[in-house]
Scaffold this motif. Structure first.
Motif, PDB file in Angstrom:
ATOM      1  N   LEU A 128      43.325  46.812  38.603  1.00 36.62           N
ATOM      2  CA  LEU A 128      43.104  46.238  37.282  1.00 36.62           C
ATOM      3  C   LEU A 128      42.267  44.969  37.367  1.00 36.62           C
ATOM      4  CD1 LEU A 128      46.555  46.653  35.466  1.00 36.62           C
ATOM      5  CD2 LEU A 128      44.366  47.591  34.739  1.00 36.62           C
ATOM      6  N   ASN A 129      42.577  44.122  38.324  1.00 36.71           N
ATOM      7  CA  ASN A 129      41.838  42.870  38.466  1.00 36.71           C
ATOM      8  C   ASN A 129      40.356  43.122  38.758  1.00 36.71           C
ATOM      9  OD1 ASN A 129      44.110  41.384  37.980  1.00 36.71           O
ATOM     10  ND2 ASN A 129      44.570  41.001  40.132  1.00 36.71           N
ATOM     11  N   HIS A 130      40.089  44.155  39.524  1.00 35.63           N
ATOM     12  CA  HIS A 130      38.697  44.475  39.845  1.00 35.63           C
ATOM     13  C   HIS A 130      37.911  44.821  38.589  1.00 35.63           C
ATOM     14  CE1 HIS A 130      35.252  46.074  42.009  1.00 35.63           C
ATOM     15  NE2 HIS A 130      35.361  47.193  41.300  1.00 35.63           N
ATOM     16  N   SER A 131      38.486  45.661  37.731  1.00 38.08           N
ATOM     17  CA  SER A 131      37.762  46.091  36.526  1.00 38.08           C
ATOM     18  C   SER A 131      37.727  45.000  35.459  1.00 38.08           C
ATOM     19  CB  SER A 131      38.392  47.366  35.960  1.00 38.08           C
ATOM     20  OG  SER A 131      39.760  47.147  35.630  1.00 38.08           O
ATOM     21  N   LEU A 132      38.851  44.305  35.234  1.00 45.61           N
ATOM     22  CA  LEU A 132      38.890  43.285  34.184  1.00 45.61           C
ATOM     23  C   LEU A 132      38.084  42.050  34.561  1.00 45.61           C
ATOM     24  CD1 LEU A 132      42.589  43.371  32.902  1.00 45.61           C
ATOM     25  CD2 LEU A 132      40.570  44.462  31.940  1.00 45.61           C
ATOM     26  N   SER A 133      38.095  41.707  35.829  1.00 47.47           N
ATOM     27  CA  SER A 133      37.350  40.529  36.266  1.00 47.47           C
ATOM     28  C   SER A 133      35.852  40.745  36.093  1.00 47.47           C
ATOM     29  CB  SER A 133      37.670  40.216  37.722  1.00 47.47           C
ATOM     30  OG  SER A 133      36.921  39.112  38.173  1.00 47.47           O
TER      31      SER A 133
END
Length: 677
Positions: free
Chosen positions: A119-124
Motif C-alpha cells: 500500500l505504501n508503495h502505491s499511495l506514496s
C-alpha cells in the motif's frame, strides 16, 4: 451561573470544531483523495498457484505535513454523511500485484507488513501518503479458513432428518387411506397440507374483518425492513462513494434512510393484539397469576425454535461462504453465533452490544420482554384504575429513559444511517444500542397498542364502528403525508451541517416513535370506521394474509441472505438509482422464496408439533379436520392460528368452550372464530 458558563464553553468548542470540518468538496478536490475502497482481482489471484489474497484495513498517515491529508481529515470529520477517507479498506493480491513485497509467510504479522509495504508503495507514488495497516483478513489458494467439526455434522444430520420427514410426510399425506384418522405428526410435515394452510383466506368473522388491515400493515413493515437492510452492505462494496454521499440530500433518501422509525408499527400491533385477545379470553376464562408461567413459556416456544434453527445454519454452513474480499461480512456473524447463541436462546441479545448474530431480531427480543410486561400488568392489576396507572407509568418511563440517555451520553436524536455506522453494522453505535434496540425505548409504542386494543374491544361491543365518519376522509388522507414528514424529519440530524443542539435532539428523539404509533393507530381506527376506500382497500387486500404468515421467516432470514449476496462478491459496485432498484427487487423476491420454503418445511411443522405437545389430549386428524374422541368436530384451533398466538396459554381451557381466538403477533396473521364473540 456555572451551568450557563459551561454551556457557553461547549457551544464555543463545537463552533471551533466545526471550523475544521469540510462539508463539500468539488469534483477536482474529491478525486485527489485515495479511493475509500479498492479490490484487486480476486478470482485471478486465487486461480494462480499458491495465491494469497488479503483484505486490509489501513489508516492513512504521512511522514511530513500534508495538505492533502489535512483535507481528508477535515472532510472525514463530518461522519454523519461522509466516509472516513483516512481509513481505507483494500483487497490486495499479495502473490501478483504485491509479489515484490511478499515473503511467502502465512504469519499474520508478516502478512500485515507485506500489505502495508504494498500500500505504501502505491499511495506514496501517487498521493504522497503512507498507511498503517491495523487488520488483515487473508485467504490462501487451496486452503479453507474453516474445518468441518462436530457442530457442522450435527446440524447437517438434523437438516437431513427434517428433509426426510418432509418427503415422508408429503408422500403420506397424498397416499394415506382417508377413511382412517391420519397420523398428526406425519401430517405436520406434509408440504401439500402446509401449502393449503398457507393459502387459506383470512377469517370471515365480522369482528376479525375489521382487523384485517393489520395483515397489510405487518407485511408492508416487513418489506420496508428488508429494503433498509438490503442497502446496508452497499455501503462497503461501493466504488463511487461520492455518489452515495450526495444521496443524503435527496428528499426520498431522508425517508428511506430513517424508515427504521416505522418499527413502532410492529410494537403497536403487538400490544393491540395482546390486549384485544386477552379481553376476548376474559369473557369466558378467569385470568389469574397462575397462567403467567405457561403464557411466557408458550411465547418463548413460539419465537425460539425457528430462530435457533437459523442460528445453527449461520454458525455452521454459512461460515464456509467466507471467501473473498468481503467475506468477513459472513464470517463475523457466523463466529458470533457460535460465541453468543445463548443470548438469542433466552432473547437477551438486544442487551448484548458485541454480537452480530441475527442482529435484526432485536425486535423479537423486545417483543418477548414487552409481552411479559403487558401480560403481568393486564392479568395482575387489581382494578381497571390500577391497570391504567401502571400503563401510564410504563409510557412515561419509555419517554423519560431515552431522553435521559440522550442527555447523559450525548446521543443523536435517533439512529442515523451514516456511512460510518453502516460500515460497522451499527454494532459500535451507542445510539443504536441505547436508543433503538433496548426494550424500554419501545415501551410507548407497545403501551399505545395495548390502549388501542382495549378501545377497539370496547367499541366493537358498543357497535361504535357503525357510525358514519366519511366526512372526515380528507383529514384521514393527511395521515400518510404526516407519517412521511415525521420520519423524514430525522433528515435534519443527518445533513451537511453542524450537529444539532442538545435541546433539538431532546425535542425529537424521545417522542418521534410514540407520535408515529399514534398516526398508525389513527390509520387502524379509520379503516375500522370505513372513513374512506383508498387506504382501506389496499390494507384489507386478502392477499396480505398468506404473506403475513411468513413474516417471521422473512425477519429471521433476510439479513443472512443480504450478507451472503455481498460477502461472496469479488468486485465493487458502481451504483446508480436504477442499480439500487434492480438489486433491492431481486433481494425481495429471493427473500420471499426462501421465507416460504422455510415456513413450509420448518416453521409450520414445528408449530404443529408444539401444538400437539402442549395439548395434553391431542386431537386426532381426519381428512384435515380435528375431531374429538367420539369423532365429532371440535372446531379446534388450526395450526397456523396457533403459532404465535397471544392467547395460546389458555388453549386447553378455551378449547372446552368450543371457541377459538388466535393471533400471530410475529406473522401478523389474525384469525378469530368464536360462537361467543
Amino acid at each position: 451561573m456555572e451551568k450557563l458558563v459551561l454551556l457557553g464553553l461547549v457551544l464555543l468548542a463545537q463552533q471551533a470544531a466545526s471550523q475544521n470540518v469540510i462539508y463539500k468538496l468539488s469534483k477536482e478536490e474529491f478525486i485527489r483523495m485515495p479511493p475509500k475502497f479498492h479490490v484487486d482481482r480476486f478470482l485471478r489471484c486465487m486461480g494462480g498457484r499458491g495465491g494469497v489474497y488479503c483484505a486490509a484495513y489501513a489508516d492513512v498517515v504521512a511522514d511530513a505535513p500534508s495538505e492533502l491529508l489535512d483535507m481528508m481529515r477535515a472532510y472525514s470529520a463530518h461522519s454523519v454523511t461522509h466516509y472516513n477517507y483516512t481509513n481505507l479498506r483494500y483487497g490486495l493480491c499479495l502473490t501478483q500485484e504485491c509479489r515484490s513485497f511478499y515473503n511467502g509467510s502465512d504469519n499474520e504479522a508478516d502478512l500485515k507488513t507485506s500489505s502495508e509495504a504494498c500500500l505504501n508503495h502505491s499511495l506514496s507514488a501517487e498521493y504522497g501518503l503512507k498507511t498503517r495497516v491495523t487488520e488483515v483478513n487473508c485467504y490462501f489458494e487451496g486452503k479453507s479458513k474453516y474445518s468441518v467439526d462436530w457442530m457442522d455434522r450435527l446440524v447437517a444430520l438434523l437438516l437431513l432428518g427434517v428433509l426426510a420427514l418432509n418427503v415422508l410426510g408429503t408422500a403420506y399425506g397424498r397416499l394415506r387411506d382417508r377413511t382412517k384418522p391420519a397420523n398428526p405428526i406425519l401430517m405436520a410435515f406434509s408440504l401439500s397440507e402446509n401449502w393449503k394452510r398457507l393459502k387459506e383466506p383470512p377469517s370471515s368473522d365480522p369482528k376479525m374483518k375489521q382487523l384485517r388491515q393489520l395483515n397489510g400493515m405487518k407485511v408492508m413493515s416487513a418489506i420496508l425492513t428488508v429494503l433498509g437492510h438490503a442497502a446496508l452492505p452497499l455501503f462497503f462494496t461501493i466504488e463511487n462513494t461520492n455518489w452515495l454521499e450526495k444521496v443524503y440530500d435527496h428528499p426520498m433518501a431522508k425517508f428511506m434512510l430513517h424508515g427504521h422509525l416505522l418499527m413502532a408499527t410492529f410494537f403497536l400491533i403487538s400490544g393491540l393484539l395482546l390486549a384485544y385477545n386477552t379481553q376476548v379470553m376474559a369473557e369466558k376464562v378467569t385470568l389469574s397469576w397462575n397462567i403467567l408461567p405457561r403464557a411466557i413459556f408458550n411465547r418463548w416456544l413460539r419465537l425460539t425454535p425457528m430462530c435457533m434453527v437459523f442460528i445453527s445454519i449461520t454458525a455452521t454452513f454459512m461460515r464456509f461462504a467466507d471467501y473473498g474480499p468481503f467475506g468477513q461480512i459472513i464470517g463475523l456473524e457466523a463466529q458470533d453465533c457460535r460465541d453468543y447463541w445463548f443470548y438469542n436462546l433466552f432473547h437477551l441479545h438486544n442487551f448484548n452490544d458485541h454480537s452480530q448474530c441475527l442482529l435484526q431480531t432485536w425486535s423479537t427480543a423486545c417483543d418477548f420482554h414487552l409481552h411479559i410486561i403487558g401480560l403481568v400488568v393486564m392479568v395482575l392489576s387489581p382494578s381497571a384504575k390500577a391497570r391504567w396507572w401502571c400503563l401510564g407509568a410504563l409510557f412515561a418511563v419509555g419517554l423519560a429513559w431515552p431522553a435521559y440517555n440522550i442527555y447523559t451520553m450525548d446521543l443523536d436524536a435517533t439512529l442515523l444511517a451514516s456511512p460510518r455506522a453502516m460500515l460497522g453494522l451499527f454494532i459500535k453505535e451507542p445510539t443504536f444500542n441505547y436508543l433503538y434496540k433496548r426494550t424500554y425505548t419501545n415501551l410507548p409504542s407497545f403501551v399505545a397498542g395495548i390502549l388501542l386494543g382495549y378501545l377497539i374491544y370496547d367499541w366493537q361491543k358498543r357497535n361504535v364502528f357503525a357510525r358514519d365518519l366519511t366526512k372526515y376522509r380528507y383529514l384521514y388522507w393527511l395521515l400518510l403525508p404526516a407519517l412521511v414528514m415525521l420520519v423524514s424529519a430525522a433528515g435534519v440530524y443527518c445533513r451537511d451541517a453542524p450537529r444539532a443542539s442538545l435541546p433539538l435532539r431532546l425535542a425529537y428523539g424521545p417522542v418521534v416513535r410514540p407520535l408515529i404509533a399514534a398516526v398508525i393507530a389513527l390509520f387502524i381506527l379509520g379503516t375500522m370506521f370505513k372513513v374512506e376506500n383508498a387506504y382501506r382497500v389496499i390494507l384489507e387486500w386478502r392477499g396480505w394474509a398468506p404473506l403475513a404468515r411468513v413474516n417471521y421467516c422473512v425477519s429471521v432470514s433476510h439479513v443472512a441472505i443480504v450478507r451472503y449476496l455481498h460477502g461472496t462478491r469479488v468486485t465493487l459496485f458502481h451504483i446508480s438509482g436504477l442499480h439500487i432498484i434492480h438489486y433491492i427487487v431481486a433481494v425481495l423476491v429471493f427473500t420471499g422464496m426462501v421465507a416460504v420454503t422455510l415456513h413450509l418445511t420448518i416453521e409450520a411443522p414445528l408449530s404443529e408439533l408444539i401444538r400437539l405437545l402442549l395439548d395434553k389430549k391431542s386431537p386426532k386428524v381426519s381428512n384435515g379436520t380435528v375431531v374429538n374422541e367420539n369423532g365429532a368436530n371440535e372446531n379446534a384451533i388450526k395450526y397456523d392460528d396457533v403459532v404465535g398466538s397471544e392467547v395460546k396459554p389458555y388453549f386447553n381451557e378455551y378449547k372446552k368452550l368450543n371457541s377459538e381466538v388466535n393471533e400471530s403477533a410475529n406473522s401478523g396473521h389474525v384469525v378469530t372464530k368464536s360462537k361467543n364473540i
